[in-house]
Design an enzyme around this catalytic site. Structure first.
Site, mmCIF file in Angstrom:
data_model
loop_
_atom_site.group_PDB
_atom_site.id
_atom_site.type_symbol
_atom_site.label_atom_id
_atom_site.label_comp_id
_atom_site.label_asym_id
_atom_site.label_seq_id
_atom_site.Cartn_x
_atom_site.Cartn_y
_atom_site.Cartn_z
ATOM 1 N N GLY A 171 33.558 2.720 55.696
ATOM 2 C CA GLY A 171 34.770 2.911 56.490
ATOM 3 C C GLY A 171 35.800 3.845 55.905
ATOM 4 O O GLY A 171 36.922 3.913 56.406
ATOM 5 N N TRP A 193 36.142 7.157 55.929
ATOM 6 C CA TRP A 193 36.638 8.191 56.842
ATOM 7 C C TRP A 193 37.448 7.593 57.982
ATOM 8 O O TRP A 193 38.514 8.102 58.325
ATOM 9 C CB TRP A 193 35.466 9.019 57.378
ATOM 10 C CG TRP A 193 35.044 10.096 56.432
ATOM 11 C CD1 TRP A 193 35.347 10.188 55.098
ATOM 12 C CD2 TRP A 193 34.258 11.245 56.740
ATOM 13 N NE1 TRP A 193 34.793 11.317 54.560
ATOM 14 C CE2 TRP A 193 34.116 11.983 55.536
ATOM 15 C CE3 TRP A 193 33.651 11.718 57.897
ATOM 16 C CZ2 TRP A 193 33.399 13.179 55.482
ATOM 17 C CZ3 TRP A 193 32.924 12.907 57.837
ATOM 18 C CH2 TRP A 193 32.803 13.629 56.648
ATOM 19 N N ASP A 226 27.208 2.971 62.505
ATOM 20 C CA ASP A 226 26.435 3.020 61.261
ATOM 21 C C ASP A 226 25.332 1.971 61.330
ATOM 22 O O ASP A 226 25.467 0.938 62.005
ATOM 23 C CB ASP A 226 27.313 2.750 60.037
ATOM 24 C CG ASP A 226 26.679 3.287 58.750
ATOM 25 O OD1 ASP A 226 27.203 4.284 58.211
ATOM 26 O OD2 ASP A 226 25.659 2.732 58.308
ATOM 27 N N ASP A 246 21.114 1.890 64.466
ATOM 28 C CA ASP A 246 20.491 3.110 63.956
ATOM 29 C C ASP A 246 20.731 4.243 64.944
ATOM 30 O O ASP A 246 20.218 4.226 66.065
ATOM 31 C CB ASP A 246 18.991 2.867 63.768
ATOM 32 C CG ASP A 246 18.289 4.000 63.036
ATOM 33 O OD1 ASP A 246 18.835 5.125 63.002
ATOM 34 O OD2 ASP A 246 17.194 3.757 62.495
ATOM 35 N N ASP A 283 29.209 11.700 58.294
ATOM 36 C CA ASP A 283 28.970 11.583 56.854
ATOM 37 C C ASP A 283 27.597 10.945 56.628
ATOM 38 O O ASP A 283 27.339 10.351 55.590
ATOM 39 C CB ASP A 283 30.081 10.741 56.218
ATOM 40 C CG ASP A 283 30.230 10.982 54.717
ATOM 41 O OD1 ASP A 283 29.906 12.092 54.263
ATOM 42 O OD2 ASP A 283 30.660 10.055 54.005
ATOM 43 N N LYS A 320 28.626 16.431 56.931
ATOM 44 C CA LYS A 320 28.061 16.568 55.590
ATOM 45 C C LYS A 320 26.631 17.084 55.709
ATOM 46 O O LYS A 320 25.822 16.536 56.454
ATOM 47 C CB LYS A 320 28.060 15.218 54.857
ATOM 48 C CG LYS A 320 27.376 15.287 53.494
ATOM 49 C CD LYS A 320 27.639 14.049 52.665
ATOM 50 C CE LYS A 320 26.937 12.817 53.199
ATOM 51 N NZ LYS A 320 27.243 11.630 52.389
#
Length: 208
Positions: free
Chosen positions: A63, A65, A83, A99, A124, A164
């Site tokens: 958490g 971000w 997530d 997922d 991320d 990322k």
């Protein structure tokens, strides 16, 4: 560790992790992860987040971000986060555990976005790393391609994307793909990103 000695590499990682100044600062400030500082550096240079925005956070747990973005978008803003791992609640964050590669999870995420105009998609996400680049890089590239697909589905014209990416095979092609969709694209390596890590952050603004 079930009575077994740690390997030299895992012991080295633990030492590096807990002596990391950003990990120490995160603990002092009560932050969920050192990733908070990476996004803060990006915000200082690129000014992605503004009050009232709707933001999608992919690979959100634990958490860091989302915790940061809440401070930037205020009470009228909204974050839709996803997530595979669980995440403790954050006020202002609508969290979906699942997922992201699963079609049903993707559909549920799109339903939560609904008719909202999403101004920022951020990712991320990273796979579980094996330490073998020939295995890890393709897995990581698959995730960032899915994140870009989410941009195509929900990101409003003029919107931004921060992702990322691990440098390696497929990186240049992915960068070209992003440049075809956004008016301005930068590759950032925040100071809070470990120097030996292959990770960089692509910051794309001005969705065409």
């Amino acid at each position: 560790m079930t009575g077994k000695k740690r390997s030299a590499s895992s012991s080295r990682w633990l030492h590096e992790h807990f002596s990391d100044k950003y990990v120490q600062q995160a603990q002092k400030k009560g932050l969920r992860s050192r990733a908070w500082f990476k996004l803060d550096e990006i915000q200082q240079s690129d000014k992605l987040f503004k009050p009232g925005m709707t933001v999608v956070d992919l690979g959100a747990a634990p958490g860091g971000w989302s915790q940061y973005v809440v401070t930037q978008i205020g009470g009228k803003g909204r974050i839709i986060a996803c997530d595979l791992l669980p995440m403790d609640p954050i006020v202002g964050v609508d969290f979906l555990q699942g997922d992201f590669r699963d079609e049903l999870v993707m559909k549920a995420l799109l339903e939560r976005v609904g008719d909202s105009k999403v101004q920022v998609v951020m990712s991320d996400m990273a796979p579980n790393m094996s330490g073998t680049p020939a295995v890890d890089i393709p897995r990581a590239m698959y995730l960032v391609e899915l994140a870009l697909e989410m941009c195509r589905d929900v990101l409003a014209p003029g919107g931004s994307f921060v992702v990322k990416v691990f440098q390696g095979e497929g990186f240049d092609e992915y960068l070209r793909e992003i440049r075809s969709l956004f008016t301005k694209v930068k590759v950032r390596k925040p100071d809070s990103s470990r120097a030996r890590s292959r990770e960089v952050y692509i910051v794309a603004t001005g969705r065409k």
